[in-house]
Design an enzyme around this catalytic site. Structure first.
Site, mmCIF file in Angstrom:
data_model
loop_
_atom_site.group_PDB
_atom_site.id
_atom_site.type_symbol
_atom_site.label_atom_id
_atom_site.label_comp_id
_atom_site.label_asym_id
_atom_site.label_seq_id
_atom_site.Cartn_x
_atom_site.Cartn_y
_atom_site.Cartn_z
ATOM 1 N N ARG A 73 0.841 -1.190 0.000
ATOM 2 C CA ARG A 73 0.000 0.000 0.000
ATOM 3 C C ARG A 73 0.879 1.244 0.000
ATOM 4 N NH1 ARG A 73 -5.579 -1.186 3.386
ATOM 5 N NH2 ARG A 73 -6.529 -2.338 1.674
ATOM 6 N N GLN A 76 -1.244 2.487 -6.055
ATOM 7 C CA GLN A 76 -2.651 2.745 -5.781
ATOM 8 C C GLN A 76 -3.559 2.179 -6.871
ATOM 9 O OE1 GLN A 76 -2.840 6.973 -5.212
ATOM 10 N NE2 GLN A 76 -2.401 6.840 -3.024
ATOM 11 N N ASP A 79 -4.104 -1.654 -6.270
ATOM 12 C CA ASP A 79 -4.537 -2.067 -4.937
ATOM 13 C C ASP A 79 -5.973 -2.585 -4.976
ATOM 14 O OD1 ASP A 79 -4.938 -2.463 -2.300
ATOM 15 O OD2 ASP A 79 -4.414 -0.438 -1.647
ATOM 16 N N SER A 135 -8.099 -2.182 -1.700
ATOM 17 C CA SER A 135 -8.752 -0.883 -1.540
ATOM 18 C C SER A 135 -9.978 -0.766 -2.442
ATOM 19 C CB SER A 135 -7.763 0.247 -1.845
ATOM 20 O OG SER A 135 -6.734 0.290 -0.882
ATOM 21 N N TYR A 163 -2.535 0.201 7.699
ATOM 22 C CA TYR A 163 -3.426 -0.317 8.725
ATOM 23 C C TYR A 163 -3.105 0.346 10.066
ATOM 24 C CZ TYR A 163 -4.586 -4.055 5.431
ATOM 25 O OH TYR A 163 -5.001 -4.760 4.338
#
Length: 932
Positions: A223, A228, A231, A234, A329
């Site tokens: 991440r 991005q 991902d 996500s 996280y």
């Protein structure tokens, strides 16, 4: 032995010659050191000589042919197999490049896990892979649950196959990890891309190892910023967050939004979202858009700021402890923090109607945040949605995979929320896979990537190594840690907080002294300009410049953040008044009669592209804010004052009145109104209309003052009409998401027009410079206008390339870039000395052309060194520069309108740059220094 070589540079030829020479010398030395071989020397001699002659001929052929190839700029591919086994570095080049896309078969099997409705590749994804060269085969019925028929896949270029064909492909794309029976069907040494969760599936990893598979785990994509687009976690979390709110609304017995009706008042629903990750923020945004009162909690300060940006109320505990963990996280918190957290949740459960929990800790069971007694204290009819149900759940009463009611509270514990929006989830997952494959293997012909055990944080090597959990059967999980640490999170501060900090640091005496010093410098500058002023016209122009600059400074301070892009667009369109400079310098008849007139024609043409396209882009941006419930608009009525302004001037001109200066004043005021109007949502459309009136009035007054012949007027009209039509066409056809970067592309035209106008004016005025009373001023502004225009031109193009994805968005940090930029700046400044002192036309033109080239190079090197995320700020800085370039043209041509508008754009652009720098946590000075 026949050798088929790909050689396209002199360096390879040189190395090959050295290798041959070394080999021949080694052969001779071997015979000298081994007497027992001397007897064979004679028999070898002929062969050696023949080999040397053949090699010499080969080198001559390769040299001559490679020169042709190099000149053509292309590499010719020769048929056959390269067998240069003597030197492995040469014969192994093809292997290192990977496998041709056209030789790879991509398989998309149907998901077999119960209730899994997603598919790994959408028809649009198939079309993209086929276009790249892959062969794609999809299992029959793989996309049915996602509403993608077999026919759609066929139309996209795929072939329909059975499960053995899909799983027996070279590259297998899946959503869920394969079952053990599916793993047995995988082709040996094939590549698998899917969610794997290697730590939780050791038996599957062993089976894949036996198949000598290479596995890219979508759940292991780091991440980091560069990843991005890959991902998938996500992407799925975003869908889960949205779906959680939809399910909660479906099971909640009241409206989300508050209402006051004749039947009574309906209070809005209160929603608590625990966890400010992607899912939590998506849930908060969806609930807020539905009218609920939203509260958000997270242990990370950055996540609380993001909750606030969504309009949610961030909840905090009094214990000061950050929950920032690894990989995006949260980490486990201390006992004291958890106790305070529990007290907060106990209180909130008594107040809220809907609770959505998303808290996860990687590799561990989801923490219990909502105890049974908290749930039982909630009002009857409340709803709780536990997005962490698959990992055990955050709510003690959650039953994973089930929907049930406990003590009047509806519990939603589904573990397959993304699959409940299968079409959208499949489309996003497909995009993630496509971007991952393209990112790790950017070559246009070969599929190839090379993992490395040493990498820096946030790089492509980090992404590749983190995602790769198995290579040719060798278990590569877990990935080693990056050599460099991730950047520490920085808490965003508001403009008010930053101003308060500065005020607290600066003492009252120092603050007052600084203010007094600024005003002293200002009035001293006025006196100095009065002393050095060559004539009254220059003094009047400086007065106009100063007043316009002050107005522009105070116009945009209160601009709404959502209107930053439309404001940039309208100022960019107004700066297209560089067309006035082109019109003033145009000449000839239907066609230009000299080089300066041709440059002026080009300046007017490119400026008109920017004007028409810029205003249409602004209109389209403003349309994005329009809601179906908004009252009707009658913006076409603004054509009445526009027609009165331009038509009234035409009538006055026909009656013999020369009111060009008043037209320039009116145009300038309209431009001021445009900037002021774009500072607020309610007046934004009026601002765009005023900008159009100002530009139209300025161009009409310029034509009226010039009184061109019918032939020249036709040339001017054709140039402006053609450019305007082209600008409208581009702005109309571009995708709505590409509008901000198109502003940058159009903005480059302003810089180009400034360069063309300054060079053309110098060429025209050169014969009169010796007798011109303000020759020094004219040459100064011509040189500065050329320099600023060149930086704006190339810098805006680089900004466009980064925002559009044509260039790498990462900063291009060239070695020695600071020294190179300093050298370019020194050369640009140094070139002004001979330009100001010389009376030679050739030397003057050489200096102007030289600074235009140097500034163009500087625009590239300076802007390329800044990351794509900061490009909007860079564009505003360059927009400000273009205003000063327009001012230079105004001084150069003694044109009040260009000076007024240039000062407006320059000063307002500087303030807008400052505002955006504060929002993006840059200092205004650092942004300029990062450019220079």
């Amino acid at each position: 032995m026949v050798c088929y070589l790909y050689i396209n540079s002199a360096a390879v030829i040189s190395k090959l010659r050295k290798v041959v020479c070394v080999s021949l010398r080694a052969h001779e030395g071997l015979l000298g050191r081994r007497p027992h071989l001397q007897s064979q020397r004679e028999s070898w001699g002929g062969h050696s000589a023949a080999a040397a002659a053949a090699m010499s001929t080969l080198l001559r052929c390769v040299s001559s042919s490679s020169l042709v190839l190099f000149q053509r700029g292309a590499r010719q591919k020769l048929p056959g197999r390269r067998n240069f086994r003597t030197f492995p570095a040469l014969w192994d080049q093809k292997a290192s490049r990977g496998v041709l896309y056209k030789d790879l078969v991509v398989g998309v099997p149907k998901e077999t896990v119960q209730n899994e409705r997603r598919v790994a590749l959408s028809p649009a994804g198939v079309q993209a892979l086929v276009k790249q060269g892959f062969s794609v085969q999809v299992e029959s019925g793989a996309g049915e649950e996602s509403k993608f028929s077999d026919q759609q896949y066929k139309d996209a270029g795929a072939t329909i196959t059975d499960v053995q064909g899909a799983l027996g492909s070279d590259l297998v794309l899946k959503v869920r990890a394969p079952s053990l029976s599916e793993a047995d069907l995988l082709k040996p040494k094939s590549t698998l891309v899917s969610f794997i969760y290697p730590a939780q599936n050791p038996e599957l990893m062993q089976k894949l190892s036996e198949r000598e598979s290479t596995v890219l785990a979508m759940d292991q994509v780091p991440r980091v910023t560069i990843a991005q687009g890959y991902d998938a976690l996500s992407s799925m979390a975003n869908i889960a967050g949205y779906k959680a709110v939809v399910l909660a609304a479906n099971h909640f017995g009241r409206f989300f939004t508050g209402q006051i009706t004749a039947a009574g008042k309906v209070p809005p629903a209160k929603v608590l979202v625990i966890g400010g990750g992607v899912a939590g923020l998506a849930a908060a945004g969806a609930a807020k858009s539905m009218g609920a009162i939203v509260r958000g909690f997270d242990t990370r300060p950055a996540a609380l700021e993001q909750f606030k940006s969504f309009g949610a109320e961030p909840l905090e505990v009094e214990v000061q402890e950050s929950g920032e963990g690894v990989g995006g996280y949260a980490k486990e918190m201390s006992k004291e923090f958890i106790e305070a957290e529990m007290a907060l949740f106990a209180k909130q459960c008594k107040e809220v109607d809907i609770l959505i929990s998303t808290a996860l800790i990687p590799g561990k069971r989801a923490p219990i945040l909502i105890k049974k007694e908290f749930v039982e204290s909630m009002k009857d009819g409340s709803v709780v949605v536990d997005l962490a149900a698959e990992a055990g759940g955050n709510i003690e009463t959650t039953k994973p995979g089930e929907l049930y009611v406990h003590k009047g509270v509806t519990h939603v514990g589904y573990t397959d929320l993304p699959s409940r929006m299968a079409t959208q989830a499949s489309a996003l997952y497909s995009n993630n896979i496509l971007k991952l494959l393209k990112g790790i293997s950017p070559d246009k012909e070969y599929f190839h990537y090379e993992p490395t055990e040493e990498f820096d944080y946030g790089t492509l090597d980090h992404v590749i190594r983190g995602t790769l959990v198995m290579k040719d059967g060798k278990n590569m999980f877990p990935s080693p840690l990056p050599k460099t640490a991730p950047p520490a999170p920085v808490k965003q501060k508001s403009v008010a907080e930053l101003d308060a900090e500065k005020a607290a640091v600066i003492s009252p005496f120092k603050r007052t002294m600084t203010s007094a010093g600024v005003y002293t410098a200002g009035v001293s500058t006025c006196l100095a300009l009065g002393i050095i002023s060559p004539n009254a016209a220059f003094t009047q122009m400086v007065t106009t410049f100063g007043l316009a600059g002050i107005v522009g400074y105070h116009t945009v301070w209160g601009v709404t953040p959502a209107l930053h892009s439309p404001l940039m667009s309208v100022t960019n369109a107004i700066s297209g008044l560089t067309a006035v400079g082109g019109l003033v310098l145009m000449g000839g008849g239907l066609t230009p009669s000299s080089l300066p007139e041709t440059l002026a024609l080009a300046a007017a043409f490119v400026s008109s592209i920017n004007i028409a396209g810029g205003f249409l882009i602004t209109q389209r941006m403003l349309d994005m804010f329009k809601r179906p419930t908004d009252p009707p608009e009658y913006n076409y009525l603004y054509a009445l004052p526009g027609a009165a302004f331009v038509g009234g001037y035409g009538a006055s001109l026909a009656a013999g009145y020369n009111i060009e200066q008043m037209m320039y004043l009116g145009s300038g005021l309209c431009c001021v109104g445009a900037l002021a109007g774009l500072s607020a949502q309610g007046t934004s459309r009026l601002g765009n209309a005023l900008g159009m009136m100002g530009v139209a009035g300025g161009i009409a007054a310029t034509l009226g003052a010039l009184k061109p012949s019918p032939e020249l007027l036709s040339q001017m009209s054709l140039a402006m009409a053609t450019g305007g039509t082209l600008g409208l066409t581009i702005a109309k056809r571009i995708e709505i998401t590409d509008l901000p970067q198109l502003v940058a592309a159009f903005h480059s035209l302003v810089g180009l027009a400034a360069v063309l106008t300054c060079v053309a004016e110098y060429m025209i005025e050169y014969p009169h410079l010796e007798t011109h009373p303000a020759a020094g001023v004219l040459k100064t502004v011509a040189y500065l206008g050329t320099y600023i225009g060149g930086v704006t031109f190339s810098g805006s193009l680089v900004a466009y390339g980064k925002l559009q994805g044509l260039l790498d968005s990462a900063p291009l940090l060239l070695p020695g870039r600071h020294a190179m930029n300093a050298g370019l700046m020194a050369a640009s400044v140094g070139g002004m000395v001979p330009f100001m002192l010389t009376s030679s036309y050739e030397t003057g033109m050489g200096c102007l052309l030289g600074v235009s080239g140097l500034s163009t190079i500087m625009g590239v090197t300076l802007t390329a060194a800044i990351g794509g995320a900061d490009m909007p700020v860079v564009i505003t800085v360059l927009n400000s520069y273009s205003g000063w370039a327009l001012c230079a043209e105004g001084f150069l041509l003694d044109n009040n309108l260009m000076t007024i508008v240039g000062a407006l754009i320059g000063s307002s652009g500087a303030i807008l740059s400052y505002i955006m720098c504060v929002v993006s946590r840059h200092t205004y000075a650092n942004m300029h220094l990062s450019l220079f």
